[in-house]
Design a protein around this motif. Structure first.
Motif, PDB file in Angstrom:
ATOM      1  N   TRP A   7       0.851  -1.185   0.000  1.00 64.39           N
ATOM      2  CA  TRP A   7       0.000   0.000   0.000  1.00 64.39           C
ATOM      3  C   TRP A   7       0.888   1.237   0.000  1.00 64.39           C
ATOM      4  O   TRP A   7       2.042   1.194   0.422  1.00 64.39           O
ATOM      5  N   ALA A   8       0.346   2.316  -0.523  1.00 67.09           N
ATOM      6  CA  ALA A   8       1.060   3.592  -0.531  1.00 67.09           C
ATOM      7  C   ALA A   8       0.031   4.710  -0.433  1.00 67.09           C
ATOM      8  O   ALA A   8      -1.056   4.605  -0.993  1.00 67.09           O
ATOM      9  N   LYS A   9       0.391   5.755   0.305  1.00 68.36           N
ATOM     10  CA  LYS A   9      -0.453   6.942   0.407  1.00 68.36           C
ATOM     11  C   LYS A   9       0.293   8.114  -0.217  1.00 68.36           C
ATOM     12  O   LYS A   9       1.470   8.329   0.062  1.00 68.36           O
ATOM     13  N   ILE A  22       1.103  -5.354   3.967  1.00 68.50           N
ATOM     14  CA  ILE A  22       0.301  -6.102   4.928  1.00 68.50           C
ATOM     15  C   ILE A  22       0.562  -7.575   4.657  1.00 68.50           C
ATOM     16  O   ILE A  22       0.360  -8.055   3.540  1.00 68.50           O
ATOM     17  N   ILE A  23       1.019  -8.274   5.693  1.00 67.60           N
ATOM     18  CA  ILE A  23       1.386  -9.686   5.523  1.00 67.60           C
ATOM     19  C   ILE A  23       0.586 -10.539   6.512  1.00 67.60           C
ATOM     20  O   ILE A  23       0.878 -10.543   7.703  1.00 67.60           O
ATOM     21  N   PRO A  24      -0.425 -11.244   6.006  1.00 70.36           N
ATOM     22  CA  PRO A  24      -1.169 -12.149   6.900  1.00 70.36           C
ATOM     23  C   PRO A  24      -0.353 -13.401   7.207  1.00 70.36           C
ATOM     24  O   PRO A  24       0.552 -13.761   6.449  1.00 70.36           O
ATOM     25  N   ASP A  43      -7.987   0.519   8.140  1.00 73.34           N
ATOM     26  CA  ASP A  43      -7.303   1.426   9.059  1.00 73.34           C
ATOM     27  C   ASP A  43      -6.516   2.512   8.330  1.00 73.34           C
ATOM     28  O   ASP A  43      -6.160   3.526   8.927  1.00 73.34           O
ATOM     29  N   LEU A  44      -6.237   2.295   7.050  1.00 72.90           N
ATOM     30  CA  LEU A  44      -5.454   3.263   6.260  1.00 72.90           C
ATOM     31  C   LEU A  44      -6.329   4.292   5.529  1.00 72.90           C
ATOM     32  O   LEU A  44      -5.799   5.223   4.930  1.00 72.90           O
ATOM     33  N   PHE A  45      -7.641   4.150   5.577  1.00 79.16           N
ATOM     34  CA  PHE A  45      -8.542   5.016   4.822  1.00 79.16           C
ATOM     35  C   PHE A  45      -8.617   6.450   5.337  1.00 79.16           C
ATOM     36  O   PHE A  45      -9.054   7.341   4.619  1.00 79.16           O
ATOM     37  N   ASP A  77     -15.749  -3.157  -1.047  1.00 79.60           N
ATOM     38  CA  ASP A  77     -16.837  -3.094  -0.072  1.00 79.60           C
ATOM     39  C   ASP A  77     -16.464  -2.205   1.115  1.00 79.60           C
ATOM     40  O   ASP A  77     -17.264  -1.360   1.535  1.00 79.60           O
ATOM     41  N   GLU A  78     -15.258  -2.365   1.638  1.00 83.02           N
ATOM     42  CA  GLU A  78     -14.822  -1.543   2.772  1.00 83.02           C
ATOM     43  C   GLU A  78     -14.743  -0.068   2.379  1.00 83.02           C
ATOM     44  O   GLU A  78     -15.140   0.809   3.148  1.00 83.02           O
ATOM     45  N   TRP A  79     -14.217   0.222   1.185  1.00 82.63           N
ATOM     46  CA  TRP A  79     -14.084   1.601   0.730  1.00 82.63           C
ATOM     47  C   TRP A  79     -15.456   2.246   0.525  1.00 82.63           C
ATOM     48  O   TRP A  79     -15.689   3.377   0.945  1.00 82.63           O
TER      49      TRP A  79
END
Length: 186
Positions: A7-9, A22-24, A43-45, A77-79
């Motif tokens: 991910w990147a912001k 993110i590593i499950p 959590d990053l939104f 869906d989360e977004w």
């Protein structure tokens, strides 16, 4: 991927602000990996205006395509729950081209481009990996390596770049998507 998602912001003017992956736990069932990844992504939104998802490459193993599509659906869906906005999709090859990289570059070349652009490593480290990539390309071109050997060695370089610089394939891909999106917005 379900193994690790980058991910990147970026700021509204296209500057990289934060990055990561993110590593499950590899022991988790794929459904729980999707849950783990989407919970972390959620959590990053905060303070995010747009979400860009790498479009699924259908040339992959069909099972991978199915699971990547499910992950993308969960993120969508989360977004939508969070912001009620559409996500943007972009293929890796299109994003790479917009970011100034050959669309068919190997992951280690993408990592090196990102590392060089943002100064994530000293020039001698960048030069070392660039020379190794160039040497492998030359060996492959001269038919001293099979395609399998060539890809295997490029993959090893990618892992070395990650270990030495902390820039994984996944993080580099997400940064390229953000750069490309910023380029398209111009």
């Amino acid at each position: 991927s379900l193994k690790a998602s980058g991910w990147a912001k970026f700021s509204n003017d296209g500057k990289l602000m934060h990055k990561g992956r993110i590593i499950p736990d590899k022991e988790l069932n794929n459904c729980f990996k999707i849950h783990f990844i989407t919970e972390r992504i959620k959590d990053l939104f905060d303070k995010v205006e747009e979400v860009i998802i790498e479009d699924v490459y259908v040339g992959l193993n069909p099972k991978s395509v199915i699971w990547l599509s499910r992950l993308a659906g969960a993120v969508i869906d989360e977004w939508v729950d969070y912001k009620y906005k559409e996500v943007h999709f972009m293929t890796a090859s299109h994003a790479r081209a917009l970011a100034g990289i050959n669309g068919h570059s190997h992951k280690c070349e993408v990592q090196l481009h990102v590392i060089d652009k943002y100064g994530f490593a000293e020039p001698q480290i960048i030069n070392k990996y660039q020379k190794a990539i160039d040497d492998l390309k030359l060996q492959y071109k001269k038919k001293k390596l099979t395609r399998g050997q060539y890809k295997y060695r490029l993959d090893k370089l990618s892992k070395g770049i990650d270990a030495e610089t902390g820039i994984s394939e996944d993080a580099a891909d997400s940064i390229i998507l953000g750069l490309a999106f910023a380029q398209e917005k111009k």
